[in-house]
Design an enzyme around this catalytic site. Structure first.
Site, PDB file in Angstrom:
ATOM      1  N   HIS B  46       0.828  -1.195   0.000  1.00 27.38           N
ATOM      2  CA  HIS B  46       0.000   0.000   0.000  1.00 27.38           C
ATOM      3  C   HIS B  46       0.870   1.256   0.000  1.00 27.38           C
ATOM      4  O   HIS B  46       0.636   2.193  -0.766  1.00 27.38           O
ATOM      5  CB  HIS B  46      -0.899  -0.016   1.226  1.00 27.38           C
ATOM      6  CG  HIS B  46      -1.710   1.222   1.383  1.00 27.38           C
ATOM      7  ND1 HIS B  46      -2.798   1.476   0.599  1.00 27.38           N
ATOM      8  CD2 HIS B  46      -1.566   2.305   2.192  1.00 27.38           C
ATOM      9  CE1 HIS B  46      -3.308   2.644   0.928  1.00 27.38           C
ATOM     10  NE2 HIS B  46      -2.575   3.173   1.886  1.00 27.38           N
ATOM     11  N   GLU B  68      -1.922  -5.066  -4.049  1.00 31.86           N
ATOM     12  CA  GLU B  68      -2.694  -4.694  -2.884  1.00 31.86           C
ATOM     13  C   GLU B  68      -4.084  -5.347  -2.948  1.00 31.86           C
ATOM     14  O   GLU B  68      -4.591  -5.848  -1.942  1.00 31.86           O
ATOM     15  CB  GLU B  68      -2.805  -3.178  -2.855  1.00 31.86           C
ATOM     16  CG  GLU B  68      -3.217  -2.629  -1.524  1.00 31.86           C
ATOM     17  CD  GLU B  68      -3.492  -1.137  -1.618  1.00 31.86           C
ATOM     18  OE1 GLU B  68      -3.079  -0.502  -2.612  1.00 31.86           O
ATOM     19  OE2 GLU B  68      -4.150  -0.627  -0.720  1.00 31.86           O
ATOM     20  N   ASN B 398      27.289 -22.793  -2.732  1.00 33.23           N
ATOM     21  CA  ASN B 398      28.048 -24.028  -2.613  1.00 33.23           C
ATOM     22  C   ASN B 398      27.349 -25.026  -1.713  1.00 33.23           C
ATOM     23  O   ASN B 398      27.228 -26.202  -2.030  1.00 33.23           O
ATOM     24  CB  ASN B 398      29.419 -23.728  -2.002  1.00 33.23           C
ATOM     25  CG  ASN B 398      30.518 -23.865  -3.010  1.00 33.23           C
ATOM     26  OD1 ASN B 398      30.407 -24.656  -3.939  1.00 33.23           O
ATOM     27  ND2 ASN B 398      31.569 -23.091  -2.844  1.00 33.23           N
TER      28      ASN B 398
END
Lengths: 141, 660
Positions: B46, B68, B398
């Site tokens: 918002h 929204e 990794n």
């Protein structure tokens, strides 16, 4: 018209565009930096900033000379760096007209100073060698 | 008021909201019923919508608005969180962030959004219930406001033409940064429907942000109360609007008090929680980084002068001076600490991008991974923060790719199906430690050994004599990878050697601990700051050099005859270990000073390795400010920088990491 700082080595006069000159200083203590080429004299403390200093004499392949009252460090501001350059003397500024500047072709292999000069400027019958900072500072662009 | 003066604030603030969205969406994904998180996400979307509209970024506004809408339905329980919805929301956040990048670079939010808008419309149940505003009754306030005679006259005159006068009090969100911009929007919006008679505080004060979080205006308009309320509440960061009808007695002209009838109805638009959770932002000040750097430089200069005074102090017997200098010293130390603290930022700044990364990668690889983070509030200097992001990304990738096994494999090994990656940060002395650990398959020592032999680094016999640490250390060698397959996620040719280089360039160190089938742990040790360090000043030849204290293990005296020659190299026995001798006068090309066979040795360390540096004289420990040598001398390896000593002399800083 542009202004040029005149730096002397022996009787030879080298011109540097004034826009590339940050300041001109008297000789001050220089701290040697190891593992550098012989033209690098070290670093100085210029009002709190560390600046490398090179010798134009050494660059030109000339023998070193004792520093004296006239010796100056011309602090160059070019290619994103500040580099001090030691010359015998620098106390003159000249105005060279654009049309009095000519390109020079040197034989780089034989002429030692030709490596760092690519233009000459004239004022009346006097000739100035204009330093090519890109070559002088080994800028590889 | 010009918009562009707010653009920086807008970008920074939006970035924060996007980060919030990201982290809260992750929370929501794991806990789809968490109302608080949904509210939080809704609020961020918002606010973004409102800010984008304020700044005129239509695409951003539109996208945030659509988000929204969908979130509203989630909030109302009309829509349930599913994987599909989460994916779309994540994409939205990515797009918003792209827009922001584009805004900061080009000033335009030209990022295509049609597809996302379509997707969002797809999930939305289109129930048509657009009643976003939760109404709440408030006590009628009967306060009288002073209007001057002139203003009363205006109202009276207007009333004859069927204009009504209202007193409107607007409450802006406490966390709102662009208060005056917001007020400007509100004023504009009111101007469209009527005339503003006065405002308190005055318009000038409001423009200068000289108001708290609310202001009151009187307006004459033909609109009714509800439409005014609706209009104002549609502006972002407007928390609350009180609209009161002013009844002026048309006959009693000249009377100074105006009675306000009508009960005021206040609508609380957003959660009360907001004012609590947003306290943090309203207490902070945004400062440009350049200003901080400048402050830091000034403090550095002060430290240089302080050191110089300390040097003079030695010759000065005047007790007054001595105590004044001591006082100055204390203050500079405190000032330095304070400035350092200002420059400190929590590692959270780097960490908060990892949950999203782990989520995306684990989906991609079909693995189940949970990321636990500890010590996000551990603070590190900004210069360090900026640099550690990439190494950490690499290590975590990794772990995800090579460390954690796929669920079936884990179950077969009797491990929980879900793998765990722990990211931990904490302070230890003057260092900050960051650990990345996983409970995956660990590193197969035998495989590393085989690889080392295959690559010709060691022979089969040599490799068997190596300690486990030494073998794990091999992983940091360039081009050393034990994975058989190259995947998209890691193993693209850049390996752990890059991580190690980066960390060493920050004066830090990294080590690996690993046990097969139990997991792997990387421990990164970094200095708190890079700008000011403790160093040992030494003399080599007749020149002064500084050696960073954090790379010094200890200082010992040795005799020349204790030095042995092994395979042409000078070594010395130190605590039962044979370590190399580095004659600093040779490395630093200084004059050789006769030492009568007595050597002053500074034992320096680089990770686990030690070396013995010979110097000519110890001067003492000092706080030094590191300054770079400059681009022109950037290829001098043994020198890490320079510092200016108290007397203005320049001393070079020896880079212990590059000595051996």
């Amino acid at each position: 018209m542009s202004l040029y700082v005149i730096a002397k080595i022996d009787e030879e006069e080298y011109a540097i565009n004034i826009e590339k000159v940050q300041t001109i200083e008297k000789v001050m203590p220089i701290t040697r930096v190891p593992q550098t080429e012989s033209h690098v004299k070290g670093v100085i403390n210029l009002r709190g900033e560390i600046i490398p200093v090179i010798s134009l004499r050494a660059k030109l392949g000339l023998p070193e000379k004792e520093y004296d009252e006239d010796t100056r460090i011309v602090v160059l501001k070019a290619y994103d760096m500040l580099v001090g350059m030691i010359v015998d003397n620098a106390n003159e500024v000249v105005d060279i007209a654009e049309e009095d500047i000519d390109n020079l072709v040197f034989n780089e292999a034989s002429d030692e100073f030709g490596k760092f000069v690519s233009k000459v400027g004239k004022i009346k019958d006097k000739v100035f060698l204009i330093l090519d900072l890109k070559k002088l500072l080994d800028v590889r662009v | 008021m010009e918009n562009n003066q707010y653009i920086d604030i807008f970008i920074e603030e939006s970035q924060e909201h996007i980060e919030n969205l990201n982290s809260n969406l992750l929370l929501l994904e794991n806990d789809p019923e968490n109302r608080q998180v949904i509210d939080e996400i809704f609020r961020s979307a918002h606010t973004l919508k409102g800010m984008a509209a304020t700044m005129g970024f239509e695409n951003m506004n539109k996208l945030a608005h659509k988000m929204e809408d969908v979130l509203q339905e989630v909030k109302n329980g009309q829509l349930h969180i599913s994987h599909a919805i989460m994916d779309i929301l994540f994409k939205c956040v990515d797009t918003l962030s792209e827009m922001l990048d584009s805004i900061s670079q080009t000033g335009e939010d030209n990022v295509p959004i049609d597809e996302l808008i379509f997707l969002l419309s797809g999930v939305s149940s289109k129930s048509g219930n657009k009643e976003n505003i939760v109404q709440k009754e408030n006590n009628a306030s009967g306060s009288d406001t002073l209007l001057n005679v002139y203003e009363e006259d205006i109202i009276r005159e207007a009333a004859k033409d069927n204009y009504k006068a209202y007193k409107i009090t607007v409450h802006i969100d406490k966390g709102c940064v662009m208060k005056s911009a917001r007020a400007f929007i509100i004023f504009n919006s009111l101007d469209e429907i009527g005339d503003i008679i006065n405002s308190s505080p005055s318009v000038e004060d409001i423009e200068d942000e000289k108001f708290e979080d609310s202001f009151t205006v009187h307006i004459i308009t033909k609109e009714d109360k509800e439409s005014i309320e609706k209009r104002l509440l549609s502006i972002a960061e407007v928390n609350n609007v009180e609209v009161e009808l002013i009844n002026i007695d048309l006959n009693k002209e000249g009377e100074r008090f105006v009675k306000e009838v009508s009960s005021s109805q206040s609508q609380s638009f957003e959660n009360i929680k907001k004012s609590q959770s947003n306290n943090k932002t309203s207490k902070s000040v945004r400062v440009d980084i350049d200003r901080l750097d400048n402050l830091m430089n000034l403090v550095s200069e002060l430290i240089i002068i302080k050191t110089r005074l300390e040097g003079l102090e030695a010759d000065n017997k005047n007790s007054e001076t001595v105590s004044a200098i001591e006082y100055l010293e204390r203050i500079t130390t405190n000032l330095h600490d304070a400035v350092m603290k200002v420059r400190m930022v929590p590692v959270e700044r780097v960490f908060n991008r990892f949950p999203r990364m782990v989520r995306d990668l684990s989906y991609e690889l079909g693995k189940k991974i949970v990321l636990n983070m500890y010590g996000q509030d551990t603070e590190v200097d900004r210069t360090v923060i900026d640099e550690i992001g990439d190494p950490l990304v690499h290590l975590i990738r990794n772990s995800i790719d090579h460390g954690i096994e796929i669920p079936q494999e884990r179950l077969q090994k009797g491990k929980p199906e879900q793998g765990t990656i722990n990211l931990r940060a904490y302070h230890e002395g003057n260092n900050v430690i960051i650990e990345v650990s996983d409970d995956g398959r660990g590193i197969d020592i035998e495989k590393v050994k085989a690889k080392a032999v295959e690559k010709g680094i060691y022979t089969a016999e040599q490799v068997n004599d190596l300690s486990k640490d030494k073998i794990l250390d091999l992983l940091f060698r360039p081009g050393f990878s034990t994975t058989d397959k190259v995947t998209d996620i890691s193993g693209r040719g850049v390996g752990l050697d890059v991580v190690k280089n980066k960390i060493e360039s920050l004066n830090g160190s990294i080590e690996i601990l690993s046990e097969i089938n139990k997991g792997t742990k990387f421990i990164i040790k970094l200095p708190l700051t890079l700008a000011i360090i403790q160093a040992l000043l030494v003399k080599v030849g007749d020149e002064k050099f500084a050696i960073p204290l954090n790379s010094i293990s200890e200082i010992v005296h040795k005799k020349e005859e204790e030095i042995h020659n092994v395979q042409g190299k000078e070594v010395v026995l130190f605590r039962g270990k044979v370590i190399p001798i580095i004659r600093l006068n040779e490395v630093l090309e200084t004059k050789k000073i006769s030492n009568n066979g007595n050597l002053v040795c500074v034992i320096i360390k680089k990770g686990e390795n030690l070396a013995c540096c010979t110097v000519d004289e110890l001067i003492g420990q000092q706080e030094i400010v590191i300054k770079p040598l400059g681009k022109y001398l950037s290829n001098v390896k043994v020198i890490a920088g320079a510092t200016i000593l108290g007397d203005g002399q320049v001393a070079l800083i020896v880079d212990a990491n590059n000595l051996f």
